[in-house]
Design a protein around this motif. Structure first.
Motif, PDB file in Angstrom:
ATOM      1  N   THR A  22       0.828  -1.204   0.000  1.00  0.00           N
ATOM      2  CA  THR A  22       0.000   0.000   0.000  1.00  0.00           C
ATOM      3  C   THR A  22       0.860   1.250   0.000  1.00  0.00           C
ATOM      4  OG1 THR A  22      -1.734  -1.175   1.203  1.00  0.00           O
ATOM      5  CG2 THR A  22      -1.830   1.235   1.216  1.00  0.00           C
ATOM      6  N   SER A  68      -8.783   2.187   3.887  1.00  0.00           N
ATOM      7  CA  SER A  68      -8.488   0.794   3.552  1.00  0.00           C
ATOM      8  C   SER A  68      -9.469  -0.119   4.272  1.00  0.00           C
ATOM      9  CB  SER A  68      -7.058   0.428   3.959  1.00  0.00           C
ATOM     10  OG  SER A  68      -6.114   1.199   3.242  1.00  0.00           O
ATOM     11  N   ALA A 109      -7.632  -4.407  -4.494  1.00  0.00           N
ATOM     12  CA  ALA A 109      -6.319  -4.709  -3.903  1.00  0.00           C
ATOM     13  C   ALA A 109      -5.387  -5.364  -4.913  1.00  0.00           C
ATOM     14  CB  ALA A 109      -6.475  -5.572  -2.658  1.00  0.00           C
TER      15      ALA A 109
END
Length: 327
Positions: A22, A68, A109
């Protein structure tokens, strides 16, 4: 999203423990020479993890917000939720609704450790104290009307609203002394949804998703956040959700006044009291039996007086007040 903060520092939060990908995704999208200096956890939410990312580069400092999804349930639904929020943020850029600017999204993702959305940081803070709640409610009503007036096309219209409970899923408090009140409320939502004129809905509009700045005469709304549930449906449903939340936060009278404030701002609700009652109960019963889910987030933001017992009592009294006025 809220603005309760917990600093994680530059070496944590987006380093290790499943955040390396991330961090790399965020940094790849930054301008040349920019770097993340600090990640600050934003407390008060429960569906996703929110972080403020303080960035510094040749043009000076700026801050972004990273959402997230990490809980399994929300990870499963992240593609729809984050794709919807990204589309809504793009739509709202040309309106008078103060929403964040979309920076990037990875709803599946593919590049991040968790489904994530990156956006600009809005000014202001969430304010949940009883002091000043009436003044803020007036502004909440006016802002909600502007949300409902967002113009859409056939291509940009959001999905139809989804109910958050059903007669079969409602669970009254185990220690209730008014089981007949709960049965009566459930019976109302057994009917087919009333005919209604649909509009653009935030769908999760409440004080925890609105940022305020200033005080006194300078008090104003500086941001509306959390657009993952944006829908198309009756204005009554957004008014219902904010009303329930105000009743739980500040007491039943606060929740009962909000619809009047929305109407005073120029909003239109169902003319039939029975239809309006349906939408109000459809929302309120989704909090049953004890509203503990929202209490956890509110207590993180300082409302430690909102125990499960207090919220359960307020919810039950709110149901009775709705029948007293609209039945």
């Amino acid at each position: 999203m809220t603005t309760g903060e917990e600093s994680e520092g530059v070496g944590t939060g987006l380093d290790g423990q499943g955040w390396d990908a991330t961090r790399a995704w965020v940094e790849k999208g930054l301008s040349e020479g920019e770097r993340i200096e600090r990640a600050v956890r934003l407390r008060g939410g429960w569906t996703s993890e929110m972080r403020r990312l303080d960035v510094r580069g040749p043009e000076g400092p700026r801050s972004l917000v990273l959402r997230s999804f990490v809980k399994p349930f929300f990870v499963r639904h992240a593609e729809g939720l984050l794709s919807r929020e990204a589309a809504v943020l793009a739509l709202l850029g040309d309106t008078d609704v103060p929403a964040a600017t979309l920076v990037a999204v990875d709803a599946t993702a593919r590049y991040c450790d968790h489904p994530s959305l990156l956006m600009s940081l809005l000014p202001g803070t969430v304010r949940l104290d009883d002091e000043g709640a009436d003044d803020r409610a007036v502004l909440l009503a006016r802002q909600l009307l502007r949300v409902h007036r967002v113009p859409v096309t056939a291509e940009t219209r959001p999905r139809p609203y989804q109910a958050w409970t059903s007669p079969e899923r409602v669970g009254p408090p185990g220690d209730t002394r008014r089981p007949e009140l709960w049965r009566r409320a459930v019976d109302v939502i057994r009917r087919e949804p009333p005919d209604h004129r649909a509009c653009f809905l935030h769908r999760d509009y409440h004080p925890g998703n609105v940022l305020f700045s200033g005080d006194g005469p300078g008090l104003g709304i500086s941001g509306v956040v959390d657009w993952v549930e944006t829908s198309w449906g009756p204005a009554d449903l957004d008014v219902a959700h904010c009303s329930t939340t105000l009743a739980l936060l500040h007491g039943v009278p606060a929740g009962m006044r909000f619809a009047d404030r929305y109407a005073a701002a120029g909003g239109t609700l169902a003319e039939d009291p029975g239809a309006h009652l349906y939408w109000r109960l459809l929302d309120a019963l989704a909090f049953a039996p004890d509203a503990e889910k929202v209490a956890v987030a509110w207590r993180e933001l300082g409302r430690t007086n909102l125990t499960a017992g207090v919220l359960t009592r307020r919810l039950e009294e709110y149901l009775q007040a709705l029948f007293d006025r609209y039945a």
